[in-house]
Design a protein around this motif. Structure first.
Motif, short mmCIF file in Angstrom:
data_model
loop_
_atom_site.label_atom_id
_atom_site.label_comp_id
_atom_site.label_asym_id
_atom_site.label_seq_id
_atom_site.Cartn_x
_atom_site.Cartn_y
_atom_site.Cartn_z
N ASP A 1 0.24 -0.01 -8.58
CA ASP A 1 1.57 -0.60 -8.36
C ASP A 1 2.66 0.46 -8.51
OD1 ASP A 1 0.46 -3.10 -7.95
OD2 ASP A 1 0.75 -3.74 -10.02
N LEU A 2 2.49 1.38 -9.45
CA LEU A 2 3.49 2.44 -9.62
C LEU A 2 3.48 3.39 -8.42
CD1 LEU A 2 3.12 3.33 -13.40
CD2 LEU A 2 4.98 2.09 -12.29
N HIS A 3 2.29 3.67 -7.89
CA HIS A 3 2.21 4.52 -6.71
C HIS A 3 2.86 3.85 -5.50
CE1 HIS A 3 -1.03 6.57 -9.01
NE2 HIS A 3 -0.47 7.62 -8.44
N ILE A 4 2.58 2.56 -5.32
CA ILE A 4 3.18 1.81 -4.20
C ILE A 4 4.70 1.81 -4.33
CG2 ILE A 4 3.37 -0.47 -3.12
CD1 ILE A 4 0.67 0.80 -2.58
N ALA A 5 5.20 1.58 -5.53
CA ALA A 5 6.66 1.56 -5.75
C ALA A 5 7.27 2.92 -5.40
CB ALA A 5 6.97 1.19 -7.19
N ALA A 6 6.60 4.00 -5.78
CA ALA A 6 7.12 5.34 -5.48
C ALA A 6 7.14 5.58 -3.97
CB ALA A 6 6.28 6.40 -6.17
N LEU A 7 6.09 5.16 -3.28
CA LEU A 7 6.04 5.34 -1.82
C LEU A 7 7.09 4.48 -1.12
CD1 LEU A 7 2.20 5.52 -1.47
CD2 LEU A 7 3.80 7.34 -0.85
N LYS A 8 7.31 3.26 -1.62
CA LYS A 8 8.34 2.40 -1.03
C LYS A 8 9.73 3.02 -1.14
CE LYS A 8 6.41 -2.24 -1.32
NZ LYS A 8 6.60 -3.56 -1.94
N ARG A 9 9.98 3.72 -2.24
CA ARG A 9 11.28 4.38 -2.40
C ARG A 9 11.50 5.48 -1.37
NH1 ARG A 9 9.97 3.70 -7.90
NH2 ARG A 9 9.23 5.84 -8.09
N THR A 10 10.42 6.00 -0.78
CA THR A 10 10.55 7.05 0.23
C THR A 10 10.43 6.50 1.65
OG1 THR A 10 8.20 7.62 0.13
CG2 THR A 10 9.69 8.81 -1.35
N GLY A 11 10.47 5.16 1.79
CA GLY A 11 10.50 4.56 3.12
C GLY A 11 9.21 3.97 3.62
N TRP A 12 8.12 4.04 2.85
CA TRP A 12 6.86 3.44 3.26
C TRP A 12 6.89 1.95 2.95
CZ3 TRP A 12 2.94 6.08 5.70
CH2 TRP A 12 3.06 7.46 5.75
N ILE A 13 6.22 1.16 3.79
CA ILE A 13 6.11 -0.28 3.55
C ILE A 13 4.64 -0.68 3.63
CG2 ILE A 13 8.42 -0.84 4.39
CD1 ILE A 13 7.08 -1.80 7.00
N ILE A 14 4.29 -1.80 2.99
CA ILE A 14 2.91 -2.28 3.07
C ILE A 14 2.70 -2.93 4.42
CG2 ILE A 14 1.24 -3.91 2.13
CD1 ILE A 14 2.44 -3.44 -0.61
N ASN A 15 1.75 -2.43 5.17
CA ASN A 15 1.39 -2.99 6.47
C ASN A 15 0.46 -4.19 6.26
OD1 ASN A 15 0.69 -3.48 9.11
ND2 ASN A 15 -0.35 -1.56 9.44
N HIS A 16 -0.60 -3.97 5.50
CA HIS A 16 -1.53 -5.04 5.17
C HIS A 16 -2.41 -4.59 4.01
CE1 HIS A 16 -3.77 -2.53 8.03
NE2 HIS A 16 -4.87 -2.97 7.44
N ILE A 17 -3.22 -5.49 3.54
CA ILE A 17 -4.13 -5.18 2.44
C ILE A 17 -5.55 -5.41 2.91
CG2 ILE A 17 -4.84 -5.84 0.10
CD1 ILE A 17 -1.90 -6.58 -0.42
N GLU A 18 -6.41 -4.43 2.69
CA GLU A 18 -7.84 -4.53 3.03
C GLU A 18 -8.62 -4.46 1.73
OE1 GLU A 18 -9.01 -1.54 5.82
OE2 GLU A 18 -7.62 -2.23 7.36
N GLY A 19 -9.16 -5.58 1.31
CA GLY A 19 -9.86 -5.60 0.03
C GLY A 19 -8.88 -5.26 -1.08
N GLY A 20 -9.17 -4.21 -1.83
CA GLY A 20 -8.27 -3.78 -2.90
C GLY A 20 -7.37 -2.65 -2.50
#
Length: 51
Positions: free
Chosen positions: A7-26
């Motif tokens: 979750d911390l990694h995802i939050a850091a990437l979102k701050r740089t403009g990345w968004i979640i496209n989809h989730i595959e398994g985990g």
């Protein structure tokens, strides 16, 4: 030793403009405007692939 959660990694990437496209398994598959690194199989155009 501290290990950052996913979750911390995802939050850091979102701050740089990345968004979640989809989730595959985990795994969260992220995307950024103008960058094509991953496509869901059902969205892939197989007509342009070489046999």
């Amino acid at each position: 030793m501290f290990r950052a959660s996913g979750d911390l990694h995802i939050a850091a990437l979102k701050r740089t403009g990345w968004i979640i496209n989809h989730i595959e398994g985990g795994h969260s598959i992220l995307m950024k405007e103008g960058i094509r690194l991953h496509q869901k199989k059902e969205n892939y155009d197989f007509s342009s692939s070489k046999s």
